[in-house]
Design an enzyme around this catalytic site. Structure first.
Site, mmCIF file in Angstrom:
data_model
loop_
_atom_site.group_PDB
_atom_site.id
_atom_site.type_symbol
_atom_site.label_atom_id
_atom_site.label_comp_id
_atom_site.label_asym_id
_atom_site.label_seq_id
_atom_site.Cartn_x
_atom_site.Cartn_y
_atom_site.Cartn_z
ATOM 1 N N ASP B 9 37.957 43.058 38.400
ATOM 2 C CA ASP B 9 39.389 43.083 38.655
ATOM 3 C C ASP B 9 39.911 41.639 38.518
ATOM 4 O O ASP B 9 39.126 40.686 38.636
ATOM 5 C CB ASP B 9 39.638 43.618 40.072
ATOM 6 N N ALA B 10 41.210 41.481 38.287
ATOM 7 C CA ALA B 10 41.753 40.140 38.041
ATOM 8 C C ALA B 10 42.331 39.465 39.285
ATOM 9 O O ALA B 10 41.737 38.530 39.842
ATOM 10 C CB ALA B 10 42.815 40.217 36.944
#
Lengths: 227, 227
Positions: B9-10
């Site tokens: 995930d970012a």
């Protein structure tokens, strides 16, 4: 408006959930709760909503009573209260012993006097809703109590708002839907209902698709709005 | 584990969103922000997530950049900062100038040295993700940057996690997915990925369906986990 049916969200809209937790915090022997009940109540509500949305998207439905317990368990742990088994039991019991906001009975009576049909449309499971309606003493003032369990997903899935037409045999434009949750009101307005948002705590409007929302401070003016 | 692909995930996982807002609050002339930046950042993040979930359920998709702005507008209003147009502009700009957490570069390098493919799977729009990856200086360390815009819904819709197999041509069980959002990790584990939850702030585990989550304090141990 030519409204024939007036449908209300339950928790926070007709029933005062927060006041019950507040009263519990004032009881003798509840010192730990007294210091954190606002955060606990907020964490509980946030997780309850989050889990209802996430499970709807994940297609992993369980009923709202289970979700209410899951949310509370997260909130108790976050506030270092997981070891207080009695507190957990008492907080859950509150959902079956809620009071309605002070203006609710008169408002529903006024609607009925004016031949408007009344109902609830709620995420709550049938047991939870029956308990709250009985406890608040408003069962004789409601034509229908509709639970999302009839379809097995949560708001704001469109199939929930469709339940109103089915149960009342009415048209979308004949319905006034009222909720204290802005996202619920936005979704209902987007669906096509006339919609009221009860903004009791003066919150900003959610930036979500919606039709026109009638914003009100409490439920006192509903009858004058629809008659 | 026999992991061939490691997907992250970012925002909050690779990129430190909060530190940027914190630094802005320290700038001269930002007195109003200094007093409320923690609440503002929290409100912003909560609304950003809520709108992504609610629009997914309502079937009213807009891209994450629009949702990020909508969430900020709600948060600015809630904190009486709607009139500060310059602040809005600066806060939004932060999303294109993020730094990665200190351990990220080394961790990605170690994975690549061990012939593990690496990627991002994020709600972010392609523009936002490209900006953040460039700004953090990690573009050479990632094989794929996958945005939900390829399908037009948000996490945790199952079609998002399916993008990983498609883009990497791998099997579900060959993927380690890592997120700092517990709900994202639960959904990924429920989908079938090996899953790590980066619990930087020592939060309780979300009460959601999931497989086994490997819980870690930061990203330092990822390489030892998969090699």
């Amino acid at each position: 408006m030519s409204i024939k049916v007036c449908v209300f969200d339950a928790y926070g809209t007709l029933f005062d959930v927060a006041s019950a937790a507040r009263e519990l915090a004032l009881q003798p022997g509840r010192e730990r709760l007294k210091n954190c009940w606002v955060k606990l109540a907020n964490d509980w509500r946030q997780k309850q909503l989050q889990y209802s949305w996430l499970r709807t998207i994940m297609n992993k439905h369980i009923d709202f009573w289970s979700i209410t317990q899951d949310g509370l368990d997260w909130a108790l742990e976050a506030n270092n209260l997981s070891d207080d088994v009695d507190l957990r039991k008492e907080l859950l019991k509150l959902y079956f012993n809620l009071t309605a906001y002070p203006e609710v009975s008169q408002m529903l009576s006024d609607l009925r006097s004016n031949h408007i049909l009344t109902g609830i449309l709620s995420n709550g499971s049938p047991d939870m809703l029956n308990g709250a309606v009985q406890s608040a003493g408003i069962s004789d003032l409601l034509n229908e109590v509709i639970s999302v369990e009839d379809v097995g997903v949560f708001k704001p899935d469109i199939s929930i708002y469709e339940l109103v037409e089915k149960r009342f045999g009415c048209e979308i434009r004949e319905v006034l839907f009222v909720s204290s949750n802005c996202w619920d009101a936005c979704a209902a307005a987007s669906f096509g209902f006339q919609t009221g948002w009860v903004n009791r705590s003066n919150d900003p409007t959610d930036r979500l698709p919606s039709g026109n929302l009638v914003i009100m401070k409490d439920l006192s003016d509903i009858a004058t709005l629809v008659v």
